[in-house]
Design a protein around this motif. Structure first.
Motif, PDB file in Angstrom:
ATOM      1  N   ARG A   1       0.822  -1.206   0.000  1.00 24.94           N
ATOM      2  CA  ARG A   1       0.000   0.000   0.000  1.00 24.94           C
ATOM      3  C   ARG A   1       0.862   1.265   0.000  1.00 24.94           C
ATOM      4  O   ARG A   1       0.420   2.325  -0.440  1.00 24.94           O
ATOM      5  CB  ARG A   1      -0.918   0.015   1.224  1.00 24.94           C
ATOM      6  CG  ARG A   1      -1.978  -1.074   1.205  1.00 24.94           C
ATOM      7  CD  ARG A   1      -2.739  -1.099   2.515  1.00 24.94           C
ATOM      8  NE  ARG A   1      -3.643  -2.241   2.583  1.00 24.94           N
ATOM      9  CZ  ARG A   1      -4.303  -2.610   3.671  1.00 24.94           C
ATOM     10  NH1 ARG A   1      -4.158  -1.907   4.795  1.00 24.94           N
ATOM     11  NH2 ARG A   1      -5.099  -3.665   3.668  1.00 24.94           N
ATOM     12  N   THR A   2       2.093   1.131   0.488  1.00 21.45           N
ATOM     13  CA  THR A   2       2.999   2.283   0.524  1.00 21.45           C
ATOM     14  C   THR A   2       3.820   2.411  -0.755  1.00 21.45           C
ATOM     15  O   THR A   2       4.605   3.356  -0.881  1.00 21.45           O
ATOM     16  CB  THR A   2       3.955   2.156   1.729  1.00 21.45           C
ATOM     17  OG1 THR A   2       4.809   1.009   1.548  1.00 21.45           O
ATOM     18  CG2 THR A   2       3.172   1.987   3.015  1.00 21.45           C
ATOM     19  N   LYS A   3       3.659   1.486  -1.674  1.00 17.93           N
ATOM     20  CA  LYS A   3       4.466   1.476  -2.899  1.00 17.93           C
ATOM     21  C   LYS A   3       3.649   1.795  -4.148  1.00 17.93           C
ATOM     22  O   LYS A   3       4.142   1.618  -5.262  1.00 17.93           O
ATOM     23  CB  LYS A   3       5.141   0.105  -3.070  1.00 17.93           C
ATOM     24  CG  LYS A   3       6.088  -0.266  -1.938  1.00 17.93           C
ATOM     25  CD  LYS A   3       7.276   0.677  -1.873  1.00 17.93           C
ATOM     26  CE  LYS A   3       8.215   0.325  -0.739  1.00 17.93           C
ATOM     27  NZ  LYS A   3       9.407   1.213  -0.714  1.00 17.93           N
TER      28      LYS A   3
ATOM     29  N   LEU B   1       3.497  -0.615  10.335  1.00 19.17           N
ATOM     30  CA  LEU B   1       2.366   0.074   9.708  1.00 19.17           C
ATOM     31  C   LEU B   1       1.040  -0.394  10.281  1.00 19.17           C
ATOM     32  O   LEU B   1       0.109   0.393  10.481  1.00 19.17           O
ATOM     33  CB  LEU B   1       2.391  -0.167   8.194  1.00 19.17           C
ATOM     34  CG  LEU B   1       3.581   0.440   7.438  1.00 19.17           C
ATOM     35  CD1 LEU B   1       3.601  -0.083   6.009  1.00 19.17           C
ATOM     36  CD2 LEU B   1       3.493   1.959   7.445  1.00 19.17           C
TER      37      LEU B   1
ATOM     38  N   SER C   1       5.673  -3.980   7.678  1.00 22.35           N
ATOM     39  CA  SER C   1       4.214  -4.121   7.713  1.00 22.35           C
ATOM     40  C   SER C   1       3.693  -4.183   9.141  1.00 22.35           C
ATOM     41  O   SER C   1       2.602  -3.685   9.436  1.00 22.35           O
ATOM     42  CB  SER C   1       3.787  -5.379   6.949  1.00 22.35           C
ATOM     43  OG  SER C   1       4.257  -6.540   7.596  1.00 22.35           O
TER      44      SER C   1
END
Length: 502
Positions: free
Chosen positions: A76-78, A172, A169
């Motif tokens: 989701r961060t990429k 996060l 992860s």
């Protein structure tokens, strides 16, 4: 240009020659040698790819694959603007929008100069219910990530990159975690996990230990027990016990058992799995549901005394019915032994840092096997409202932090009656004005006390009448018994002494 006749003639001659060569080869060349030649030719014309692809499936057997879950959060961060399709969602308590890639989309990442390509794969499957073949099949998605890179980087990816993904992860997840309430997946459509077993919604319950109207000493003891449990991973491993804890909440309806469970989840930041035993058909189905639960979660089985009959622990070994025509059919019923095996048997080791909570209104109806330490480690009695509990409710609902002129009368009435915190809270919610709400509570308590006295008087009268009727009945029975006469004396001089009933 050659004529068409010449071309066809040449093609026919070539095809005939190839068929002749093939027949000769099949006749004189061994099959093993043919396979070797074929594989060599394929290698020459189709060289082996220099890239390696790792397939990360959502489930590893019956258990959730932690690498898949970590990859989903990490990716989701990429997400970059080059992605064509994205999936957007947001729950009421989420801080931000949740953005994930759709199936078939790819993400490129770099790690220490190494290029990696992620691809999300999702295939829809249908699974029939073996317990009820007439029901429509359950649709589920088989999800996986494909991670590809150059083969020479295999060691670094396995030893450094994937552990980095797992740790990142986890950070996060803790930062943005929203508690979930899990229940049967078939009711929640797109929120169903890949197994088709559990579905989830956000847990919006605001209960905390600060708002619970329960005994302060008991509340403190429970909080200390929970804190000690989550810190003792190595201790449980050292003593050879599964890292789990069992709690039994018992007491009359309306005393706050469900609110206490929500407060425990909010305090520990644990998800809740709500399991309704009455909907299960067999021990194997129970295991499928329980194994699919995640770590750091609370498994809740409410009203254990009335949801399902769990009294048959003396069934034949292996859970089989009596033989029919020499065949032993498996017993489809859910048994107490099957439940105990997961709580305190071999299946209890499937998962870590889990809490199991049973609730009941009638503790005396439960099988003693459920209540012993190791299964239900702590028994918590949720009692009727007390004066201290009332003061906390008054603070929560009416913002009364100090004393009020009606507190003395209310506390005296509460001590003389059996009233639940839910009933007190309902009266306090009827008006925003503190004086009006407290005055209404006084009237309600007086009415409850009057009704209780009337019931008590009726009960005393009934008991007296019953005792009188029993005495009367005994007297009538006594009169119906035959009598015999007792004599004393010798020879003819016999004297009548008395008449005595049998």
């Amino acid at each position: 240009m050659p004529s068409p006749t010449t071309v066809l003639s040449a093609y026919a001659s070539f095809a005939g020659s190839m068929m002749f060569v093939r027949s000769i080869a099949n006749e004189f060349i061994p099959h093993q040698l043919q396979s070797y030649i074929s594989s060599t030719l394929r290698y020459i014309f189709n060289p082996i790819s220099s890239r390696l692809t790792l397939v990360i499936e959502e489930f590893d057997g019956l258990s959730l694959n932690q690498v898949y879950e970590a990859s989903e959060i990490f990716l989701r961060t990429k997400i970059t603007p080059s992605i064509d399709r994205l999936k957007i969602s947001k729950a009421p308590r989420d801080k931000n929008l949740t953005v994930t890639i759709e199936k078939g989309e790819e993400i490129t990442d770099f790690f220490e100069g190494i290029q990696l390509k992620w691809r999300f794969v999702c295939a829809e499957t249908q699974k029939s219910n073996p317990q009820d073949p007439y029901q429509p099949p359950i649709r589920s998605d088989q999800k996986s990530f494909e991670l590809s890179f150059h083969k020479k980087h295999k060691e670094k990816i396995l030893e450094s990159y994937l552990p980095y993904v797992l740790n990142k992860s986890k950070e996060l997840k803790e930062e943005n975690k929203v508690l979930k309430l899990h229940t049967y997946g078939s009711f929640y459509g797109d929120n169903v996990d890949g197994s088709g077993i559990w579905g989830s919604i956000n847990l919006e319950h605001p209960a905390t230990f600060d708002t619970l109207a329960m005994d302060p000493e008991l509340k403190k003891e429970l909080m200390e027990d929970l804190e000690r449990f989550v810190k003792r991973k190595e201790f449980y491993k050292k003593v050879g016990k599964a890292w789990k804890r069992g709690y039994l909440l018992y007491g009359p309806p309306g005393t706050g058992k469900s609110s206490l469970i929500a407060a425990m989840a909010n305090y520990l930041n644990f998800d809740i799995y709500d399991l309704e035993l009455a909907a299960l058909q067999s021990n194997s189905e129970l295991r499928s549901f329980l194994v699919a639960t995640k770590n750091r979660s609370i498994l809740v089985i409410e009203d254990i005394d009335c949801t399902v009959e769990l009294e048959d622990r003396g069934s034949p070994v292996g859970g089989y019915h009596a033989p029919v025509n020499g065949y032993h059919a498996p017993d489809p019923k859910l048994t107490l032994s099957g439940l105990l095996n997961f709580i305190d048997g071999l299946w209890s080791s499937c998962g870590d840092e889990r809490i199991i909570v049973f609730t009941t209104n009638h503790k005396d109806k439960l099988d003693p096997a459920l209540l012993r330490p190791g299964r239900m480690d702590m028994h918590i009695h949720m009692s009727y409202c007390t004066p201290k509990g009332f003061r906390l409710l008054a603070s929560n609902y009416l913002s009364i932090k100090s004393h009020h002129q009606l507190f003395g009368e209310i506390e005296e009435l509460i001590q003389d009656s059996q009233i639940t915190p839910a009933e007190v809270a309902e009266e306090l919610m009827k008006s925003d004005d503190a004086d009006t709400s407290l005055d209404g509570l006084v009237k309600f308590l007086k009415r409850k006390k009057k009704e209780g006295n009337e019931l008590k008087d009726e009960g005393d009268k009934e008991a007296i009448n019953q005792e009188t009727n029993e005495q009367k009945f005994e007297g009538e029975e006594e009169n119906k018994r035959p009598r015999r006469t007792t004599y004393r004396g010798r020879g003819r001089g016999v004297r009548l002494l008395r008449a005595r009933r049998w």
